[in-house]
Write a protein that holds these residues in place. Structure first.
Motif, short mmCIF file in Angstrom:
data_model
loop_
_atom_site.label_atom_id
_atom_site.label_comp_id
_atom_site.label_asym_id
_atom_site.label_seq_id
_atom_site.Cartn_x
_atom_site.Cartn_y
_atom_site.Cartn_z
N GLY A 197 -2.33 3.56 -16.71
CA GLY A 197 -2.14 4.37 -15.45
C GLY A 197 -0.76 4.48 -14.89
O GLY A 197 -0.52 5.04 -13.71
N VAL A 198 0.23 4.06 -15.90
CA VAL A 198 1.47 4.23 -15.63
C VAL A 198 2.10 5.64 -16.31
O VAL A 198 1.90 5.58 -17.44
N ASP A 199 2.88 6.25 -15.56
CA ASP A 199 3.56 7.42 -16.19
C ASP A 199 4.54 7.19 -17.28
O ASP A 199 5.23 5.80 -17.29
N ILE A 200 4.96 7.89 -17.93
CA ILE A 200 5.69 7.64 -19.23
C ILE A 200 7.16 7.00 -18.97
O ILE A 200 7.63 6.45 -19.52
N GLU A 201 7.80 7.58 -17.77
CA GLU A 201 9.06 7.25 -17.34
C GLU A 201 9.03 5.75 -17.03
O GLU A 201 9.80 4.90 -17.52
N VAL A 202 8.24 5.46 -16.14
CA VAL A 202 7.96 3.86 -15.73
C VAL A 202 7.65 3.14 -17.14
O VAL A 202 8.05 2.08 -17.08
N ARG A 203 6.66 3.63 -17.50
CA ARG A 203 6.39 3.01 -18.88
C ARG A 203 7.75 2.42 -19.83
O ARG A 203 7.86 1.37 -20.38
N LYS A 246 11.45 -1.48 -21.33
CA LYS A 246 13.00 -2.00 -22.01
C LYS A 246 13.16 -3.46 -20.92
O LYS A 246 13.55 -4.30 -21.40
N PHE A 247 12.51 -3.36 -19.91
CA PHE A 247 12.71 -4.86 -18.99
C PHE A 247 12.20 -6.02 -19.97
O PHE A 247 12.62 -6.99 -20.03
N LEU A 248 10.80 -5.74 -20.14
CA LEU A 248 10.13 -6.85 -21.34
C LEU A 248 10.81 -7.11 -22.40
O LEU A 248 10.85 -8.41 -22.59
N LYS A 249 11.51 -6.29 -23.00
CA LYS A 249 12.29 -6.51 -24.35
C LYS A 249 13.64 -7.32 -23.94
O LYS A 249 13.74 -8.32 -24.53
N ASP A 250 14.25 -6.97 -22.71
CA ASP A 250 15.12 -7.67 -22.43
C ASP A 250 15.01 -9.19 -22.04
O ASP A 250 15.61 -10.09 -22.50
N ILE A 251 13.83 -9.37 -21.03
CA ILE A 251 13.43 -10.77 -20.73
C ILE A 251 13.12 -11.74 -22.01
O ILE A 251 13.34 -12.59 -22.22
N ARG A 291 0.85 -1.21 -0.20
CA ARG A 291 0.02 0.15 -0.09
C ARG A 291 0.77 1.29 0.00
O ARG A 291 0.48 2.36 -0.15
N GLU A 292 2.03 0.91 0.32
CA GLU A 292 3.02 2.23 0.34
C GLU A 292 3.66 2.43 -0.93
O GLU A 292 4.23 3.69 -1.00
N LEU A 293 3.23 1.79 -1.96
CA LEU A 293 4.03 1.98 -3.10
C LEU A 293 3.24 2.79 -4.11
O LEU A 293 1.98 2.89 -3.87
N SER A 294 3.96 3.53 -5.05
CA SER A 294 3.11 4.14 -6.41
C SER A 294 2.55 2.96 -7.35
O SER A 294 2.87 2.03 -7.06
N GLY A 295 1.86 3.75 -8.16
CA GLY A 295 1.07 2.66 -8.95
C GLY A 295 2.19 2.14 -9.98
O GLY A 295 2.06 0.92 -9.96
N GLY A 296 3.19 2.92 -10.25
CA GLY A 296 4.28 2.20 -11.25
C GLY A 296 4.98 1.17 -10.36
O GLY A 296 5.31 0.11 -10.92
N MET A 297 5.35 1.36 -9.22
CA MET A 297 5.91 0.33 -8.67
C MET A 297 5.12 -0.81 -8.35
O MET A 297 5.57 -2.11 -8.21
N LYS A 298 3.82 -0.61 -8.10
CA LYS A 298 2.83 -1.84 -8.06
C LYS A 298 2.90 -2.68 -9.21
O LYS A 298 2.89 -4.00 -9.08
N ARG A 299 2.96 -1.99 -10.26
CA ARG A 299 2.91 -2.75 -11.55
C ARG A 299 4.10 -3.58 -11.47
O ARG A 299 4.23 -4.66 -11.97
N ARG A 300 5.26 -2.74 -11.34
CA ARG A 300 6.70 -3.56 -11.36
C ARG A 300 6.59 -4.97 -10.42
O ARG A 300 7.20 -6.06 -10.46
N LEU A 301 5.91 -4.57 -9.29
CA LEU A 301 5.87 -5.83 -8.02
C LEU A 301 5.09 -6.97 -8.69
O LEU A 301 5.21 -8.23 -8.67
N MET A 302 3.99 -6.72 -9.50
CA MET A 302 3.29 -7.72 -10.30
C MET A 302 4.14 -8.57 -11.18
O MET A 302 3.76 -9.51 -11.10
#
Ligand code: ADP
Ligand code: ADP
Length: 226
Positions: free
Chosen positions: A165-171, A176-181, A134-145
């Motif tokens: 709902g994720v801002d452009i930076e996090v997006r 990049k992460f998805l491309k890498d994996i 609950r202490e995380l931002s939306g982008g952090m929650k998405r990365r945690l998922m």
């Protein structure tokens, strides 16, 4: 080899909404695949059925060599799902969330710990591992998922509207992460209603509208027709 093979998939919800009208779709191992379509087209329903979360009305799905219905456990172990809705236990730390997920899949604890460190670091969450979700931002929650979905090292990662709902930076960093994996060999399937997102990432694409696949082609071929 086909990672996912869907034949004649139909879904009518209780109450009569016909969400899928007999779709055929296959995704090759190693692909980066987008299921693109407007809201209500049937994307989440398709994913829900692939992951055995939603019952189908008719049709067949294979996940690698496994029948998703008759060999549900084996099929599910091939897939990591990143759903649209956040569904974390509010009382657990990030570290516990990912470790417990590995536990559900029977990953030995010492290996789970190594993976927790690896994926939380890769997703820039390691420093926050003792925080609660609950202490995380939306982008952090998405990365945690995403980190959580990778803990049993599935061969396929499925993401339902991953950057909604994720801002452009996090997006960008998620892309990049998805491309890498994907380059490391994991098959990725995502749903999106942004053509731009599919364009940035995907090799192949299916467009779904009102429960019917209206286009199924390479991203390159699709762009050349626009
Ligand atoms: P998308 O993910 O492309 O937005 P969905 O798969 O969520 O589309 O929805 C497809 C259709 O099925 C829509 O008409 C939606 O209203 C309907 N639908 C989705 N879930 C349910 C449900 N649990 N009960 C009844 N109708 C549903
Ligand atoms: P066990 O002996 O049951 O394996 P651990 O010593 O691994 O327990 O962990 C005890 C608690 O500390 C657990 O809540 C675990 O989630 C947490 N924990 C363990 N290692 C770490 C770590 N590297 N970072 C954050 N929390 C950790």
């Amino acid at each position: 080899m086909k990672a996912i093979d869907i034949r004649g998939l139909e879904k009518t919800y209780k109450g009569g909404v016909k969400a899928l009208n007999g779709i055929n779709l296959s995704v090759e191992e190693g692909d980066f695949f987008a299921l693109l379509g407007p809201n209500g087209a049937g994307k989440s329903t398709t994913i829900g059925i692939i992951c055995s979360l939603v019952n189908k009305t008719a049709g067949n799905i294979n996940v690698f060599q496994y029948d998703a219905e008759k060999q549900e456990v084996e099929a599910k172990s091939c897939i990591g799902l990143v759903p649209q809705e956040f569904n974390f236990n509010q009382f657990e730390t990030l570290y516990q969330i990912v470790i417990n997920q590995a536990g559900y899949y029977g990953v030995p604890r010492n290996i789970a710990k190594q993976r927790a460190e690896k994926y939380l670091k890769q997703l820039e969450l390691w420093d926050r591992r003792n925080a609660r979700s609950r202490e995380l931002s939306g982008g952090m929650k998405r990365r945690l998922m995403i980190a959580r979905a990778l803990m049993h090292e599935p061969k396929i990662l499925i993401l339902d509207e991953p950057t909604a709902g994720v801002d452009i930076e996090v997006r960008r960093s998620m892309w990049k992460f998805l491309k890498d994996i994907n380059q490391q060999g994991i098959t990725i399937i995502l749903t999106t209603h942004y053509l731009e997102e599919a364009e940035m990432l995907c090799r192949n694409i299916a467009i779904i509208d009102k429960g019917t696949i209206v286009e199924n082609t390479s991203m390159k071929a699709l762009l050349s027709t626009l």
